[in-house]
Design an enzyme around this catalytic site. Sequence first.
Site, PDB file in Angstrom:
ATOM      1  N   PRO A  27       0.918  -1.212   0.048  1.00 29.75           N
ATOM      2  CA  PRO A  27      -0.020  -0.209   0.005  1.00 29.75           C
ATOM      3  C   PRO A  27       0.999   1.103   0.109  1.00 29.75           C
ATOM      4  CG  PRO A  27      -0.497  -1.481   1.740  1.00 29.75           C
ATOM      5  CD  PRO A  27       0.883  -1.911   1.105  1.00 29.75           C
ATOM      6  N   GLN A  49      -6.451  -1.179   2.218  1.00 32.52           N
ATOM      7  CA  GLN A  49      -5.695  -0.700   3.730  1.00 32.52           C
ATOM      8  C   GLN A  49      -6.630   0.325   4.036  1.00 32.52           C
ATOM      9  OE1 GLN A  49      -1.745   0.891   4.241  1.00 32.52           O
ATOM     10  NE2 GLN A  49      -1.238  -1.099   5.068  1.00 32.52           N
ATOM     11  N   CYS A  89       2.277   3.043   9.943  1.00 35.01           N
ATOM     12  CA  CYS A  89       2.498   4.255   9.417  1.00 35.01           C
ATOM     13  C   CYS A  89       3.170   5.254  10.477  1.00 35.01           C
ATOM     14  CB  CYS A  89       1.084   4.892   9.039  1.00 35.01           C
ATOM     15  SG  CYS A  89       1.382   6.532   8.211  1.00 35.01           S
ATOM     16  N   LYS A 138      -0.530  -4.872   9.124  1.00 32.65           N
ATOM     17  CA  LYS A 138       0.933  -4.451   8.527  1.00 32.65           C
ATOM     18  C   LYS A 138       1.575  -3.802   9.436  1.00 32.65           C
ATOM     19  CE  LYS A 138       3.536  -2.495   4.520  1.00 32.65           C
ATOM     20  NZ  LYS A 138       4.622  -1.545   5.191  1.00 32.65           N
ATOM     21  N   HIS A 141       7.385  -4.814   8.231  1.00 35.12           N
ATOM     22  CA  HIS A 141       8.254  -3.820   7.702  1.00 35.12           C
ATOM     23  C   HIS A 141       9.586  -3.964   8.737  1.00 35.12           C
ATOM     24  CE1 HIS A 141       9.262   0.335   5.733  1.00 35.12           C
ATOM     25  NE2 HIS A 141      10.417  -0.233   5.791  1.00 35.12           N
ATOM     26  N   ASN A 167       8.896  -7.171   4.238  1.00 34.24           N
ATOM     27  CA  ASN A 167       8.878  -5.808   3.572  1.00 34.24           C
ATOM     28  C   ASN A 167       9.922  -5.054   3.757  1.00 34.24           C
ATOM     29  OD1 ASN A 167       7.063  -2.881   4.016  1.00 34.24           O
ATOM     30  ND2 ASN A 167       7.814  -3.758   2.023  1.00 34.24           N
ATOM     31  N   ASP A 202      13.222  -2.902   1.146  1.00 35.80           N
ATOM     32  CA  ASP A 202      14.324  -2.841   0.363  1.00 35.80           C
ATOM     33  C   ASP A 202      14.736  -3.582  -0.812  1.00 35.80           C
ATOM     34  OD1 ASP A 202      15.032  -0.756   2.020  1.00 35.80           O
ATOM     35  OD2 ASP A 202      16.647  -1.488   3.135  1.00 35.80           O
ATOM     36  N   ARG A 238       9.111   0.959  -2.447  1.00 39.84           N
ATOM     37  CA  ARG A 238       9.823   1.942  -3.210  1.00 39.84           C
ATOM     38  C   ARG A 238      10.395   1.300  -4.448  1.00 39.84           C
ATOM     39  NH1 ARG A 238      14.402   4.173   0.366  1.00 39.84           N
ATOM     40  NH2 ARG A 238      14.317   1.691   1.087  1.00 39.84           N
TER      41      ARG A 238
END
Length: 717
Positions: free
Chosen positions: A313, A388, A420, A460, A501, A558, A560, A583
């Site tokens: 997302p 999401q 976030c 997440k 992440h 998640n 890189d 990214r």
Amino acid sequence: MTDSLATAVKRSEDQLGDAENGTLPNGSPAPSLSSDEPALKRVRLDQPNRPKERIKGVAPIKNEYLILAPTHTAVVGEEPAVDDDAAEGRIVDPRDGQQQAAQNGGKRKKQKGQNKEREFGTFSDAVRLCNSVAWSPEFSPRPCKQGERCNALHDIRKYLAEGRRPDIETFGGKCPVFETHGKCPSGWRCLYVRSHMAEVEREDGRKELVLLGDASKTAGGDEELGDARLGVVNTVPPQVKFDLSKKKVVLEKSDQYLNWMAKDTELSRKHYHKQKDDTSAQNDYRAQYIEPPFKPSEKRKIYFGPETPTLAPLTTQGNLPFRRLCVELGAQVTYSEMALGLPLLQGQKADWTLMRAHESEVTPPRFEPKGSVVKGYDNSKDLKFGVQITAHAPWIAVKATETLARYLPHLRIVDLNCGCPIDMIYKSGAGSALLDAPAKLERMIRGMNAVSGEVPISAKIRMGVKDDKLTAQKLIERLTLGPPDMRDQLGAPGCAAITLHGRTRQQRYTKAADYSYIAQCATAIKEYNKQLDSLTDTIREPDESTLPNGGKTYFLGNGDIYSHVDYHNHIQNTGVDSLMIGRGALIKPWLFSEIEQNQYLDKSASERLTYVEKFARYGMEAWGSDELGLNYTRRFMLEWLSFFTRYVPIGLLEYLPPAINDRPPAYRGRDDLETLLTSKNYKDWIKISEMFLGPAPPGFKFQPKHKSNSYEIEAEG
């Protein structure tokens, strides 16, 4: 190469001219890539060979492509590090900069950080055309709801002559939407309307303007004019959003469950705050526990595997046209941009628009399992698209979930954002703030699972809030099994998948993602999945139908991922089921193709420009080919280009694999177009957008998230 792309490439070459002799084909001086660049840097052909050792943090550009100023000898990353998930912040007014410069003795500091509260100007027609005539033949308008009070224009000829800009000439002057679908939902407002209109002479001699349409290409049935978009699903009717805004939508399940949750939370609070030596029955949670008013419905089984690379997302950039492009290039699972739960409940159009998906996203993901598969999984009933949301309170998360499950017919999963890092979200108690509130987070997941019907729930998360306090592993245990002291009573919360992440909130993007910690959590969750079957009470056993995926919680890593080497190495070495890509997909969306083909793909500049052209086409299909839709496409294209231009072609690199956090020294591409596509100047991005969307309108502004530059078109006079 399409005709429109060839024209765009030719236009870019004409703009750039001959880089070596500094002239355009007509003999005039060639412009630099941007007027804001410092003095032109020259290629040092006499530079001695540089050391071949790879320098950490610096993209290893081959010597022949380096651009160095005469006194520039060090190989360092030229671009400042950027915070890729920072909030959109306050704008610095240029006049404030001048005032500050005067206070500093005439010296102006380089702007850094984030542009917040960004503005994008106005881009609408000079005169508004009334909806009653916007899609109708000239002599057969629909009744105008405003009647004589309407201040919009009803004369189509006058509107075409005076009320809007002339048609734009990109794509050969032909409407991309009409060329694909045989009709254009933008009607008379389309900036290519002359390619799908005609003047027809009637029996009485009058000449009438009509819109053309080829029934053989028309997709779907009759749709509400102006709101429906071709090839787009999950379009919620305006009446539903209106009823939500007026609180007319009754959410029976949520109301029942939240009433029970309030009582249970109070009972739990008393239990946890009782004195250690208090053994009274009135404070014994187990003795007073009451079952929820209903059990969760059996969930649709889902699947994540090595062959299902997942698009993360992505706020702003993860829009429908970009997701469509990624699916075309091999993304197997997609998510909407993060939507705020409360605005969804209030029926706000902006957040409900994020819930739309392209029809390519409702096809099944790739399914080539090499190991065990969840019992009952039916790939033909699976789809790619999930949504999401974020919320700071359980009641918002629960009600938003029931609303989504009710009104979105094409929905794979509802994911709760618990990672976030943005201050606005964090300080409200949502996003990564939930990492330090495990009990509240568990109640959210449990409640969402209870009211979501057949739609599974996922979360997440990040490793933790602070670098010195990693909480993810304990949180994963709680989301998989339930609270440690009550899991035999409550059972599993019902979390079908967890994505970790590999960074903390504090860390942001200052360090590489920690895949060793992700591997620890992957090992732990496998053990937790084994324990799900042992969750029994003295009286009852868990209902297997209410457990996610029949008792398996999928685990995704998640952070890189930037090459097929990164992807396959992490799959093999960490034990995760799959990986989520953010990214890396923004910088090179064909990363999904590399993963599928297990090889590097050295995309030429013209191939990369093809993806920009597709984004322009897909944007007009999603948002319209009128003034508003076309410049929404332009705005989001520019947001994407802020990542897309970071790509360093692998043919220019001394070493592989590339690293996503490596910053390149100044370099040139293998041709002028490739050099343009490396520009970090926002005015060059505008040039790229104009290849496909025509000139930006007078009122258009673009202020990037990062203050290093911005763009604004000022109306003359």
